[in-house]
Enzyme design. Sequence first.
Site, PDB file in Angstrom:
ATOM      1  N   TYR A   1     -12.765   9.891  -0.275  1.00 22.13           N
ATOM      2  CA  TYR A   1     -13.111   8.732  -1.103  1.00 22.13           C
ATOM      3  C   TYR A   1     -13.413   7.466  -0.298  1.00 22.13           C
ATOM      4  O   TYR A   1     -13.495   6.378  -0.858  1.00 22.13           O
ATOM      5  CB  TYR A   1     -12.051   8.553  -2.208  1.00 22.13           C
ATOM      6  CG  TYR A   1     -12.230   9.684  -3.200  1.00 22.13           C
ATOM      7  CD1 TYR A   1     -13.084   9.544  -4.278  1.00 22.13           C
ATOM      8  CD2 TYR A   1     -11.671  10.935  -2.963  1.00 22.13           C
ATOM      9  CE1 TYR A   1     -13.348  10.609  -5.127  1.00 22.13           C
ATOM     10  CE2 TYR A   1     -11.923  12.008  -3.810  1.00 22.13           C
ATOM     11  CZ  TYR A   1     -12.769  11.835  -4.886  1.00 22.13           C
ATOM     12  OH  TYR A   1     -13.042  12.901  -5.714  1.00 22.13           O
TER      13      TYR A   1
ATOM     14  N   GLU B   1     -11.204   0.183  -7.569  1.00 20.14           N
ATOM     15  CA  GLU B   1     -11.971   1.377  -7.929  1.00 20.14           C
ATOM     16  C   GLU B   1     -11.316   2.194  -9.039  1.00 20.14           C
ATOM     17  O   GLU B   1     -10.097   2.236  -9.154  1.00 20.14           O
ATOM     18  CB  GLU B   1     -12.090   2.311  -6.711  1.00 20.14           C
ATOM     19  CG  GLU B   1     -12.799   1.710  -5.531  1.00 20.14           C
ATOM     20  CD  GLU B   1     -12.869   2.641  -4.327  1.00 20.14           C
ATOM     21  OE1 GLU B   1     -13.648   2.354  -3.412  1.00 20.14           O
ATOM     22  OE2 GLU B   1     -12.134   3.660  -4.291  1.00 20.14           O
TER      23      GLU B   1
ATOM     24  N   HIS C   1       0.817  -1.232   0.000  1.00 19.88           N
ATOM     25  CA  HIS C   1       0.000   0.000   0.000  1.00 19.88           C
ATOM     26  C   HIS C   1       0.843   1.270   0.000  1.00 19.88           C
ATOM     27  O   HIS C   1       0.734   2.095   0.895  1.00 19.88           O
ATOM     28  CB  HIS C   1      -0.969   0.042   1.206  1.00 19.88           C
ATOM     29  CG  HIS C   1      -1.951  -1.080   1.208  1.00 19.88           C
ATOM     30  ND1 HIS C   1      -2.999  -1.141   2.105  1.00 19.88           N
ATOM     31  CD2 HIS C   1      -2.061  -2.175   0.440  1.00 19.88           C
ATOM     32  CE1 HIS C   1      -3.698  -2.245   1.880  1.00 19.88           C
ATOM     33  NE2 HIS C   1      -3.144  -2.896   0.877  1.00 19.88           N
TER      34      HIS C   1
END
Length: 233
Positions: free
Chosen positions: A123, A113, A26
């Site tokens: 978001y 997404e 990440h």
Amino acid sequence: MRFTKEDKNLVEPLTIIEGIPGFSIHNGGRIKFGPDGLLYITAGDASISSLAQDTNSLAGKILRLNDDGTIPGSNPFPDSPVYSYGHRNPQGLAWDEEGRLFATEHGSSARDEVNIIEAGKNYGWPTVRGEETADGLENPLIHSGDDTWAPSGLAYLDGSLYFGGLRGQSLYEVPLDGETITINRHLQGNFGRLRDVVVGPDGFLYILTNNRDGRGIPSAEDDQIIRIDPEKL
Ligand SMILES: [Ca+2]
């Protein structure tokens, strides 16, 4: 870092931004200049999902800076490089000819997404995923449901978004001109994991494969840069 090109050397290193949290997963990690001349940076949550909702943290954000590292006065949060927040692991960035910014993002339990990114908006990660909604949180333009794209680099050409899929091992196309948003899958399994896609000045798509990153199954010829005529997909 910024370097100045001088003959065949890179000189005058300048730190543009530092202290972005990192981890083994990440990390976002894409940078692109927008049509406004400003530098956009994707930063993942570095495995600590709560940081995505903390606008004082640089993790789980899309950041925006001037090319000398100073903060644009037009940024949504005063004296902050944060442009949008609530991201899990945003990757590719691309703008259409109207200047709209799109970003790909790795979801959790699939639910990858594509988002339309606007200044100061949230978001949703880790509060909402997929179809889930909540006040003040943005839903994606499209998400992968139970499928996994592992979307990476993003490009825009002639009314469509194109992004590479890592786990999905495909080039995905999102036409933006239809009544509803759908996704077309190309090159499925042909080249393995696709890391990035850019539009060349010749109008072709240049795609970077990534099978030697420790997660792929490389063949003797990997990795490659593939050139595709988008008209022939
Ligand atoms: Ca989201």
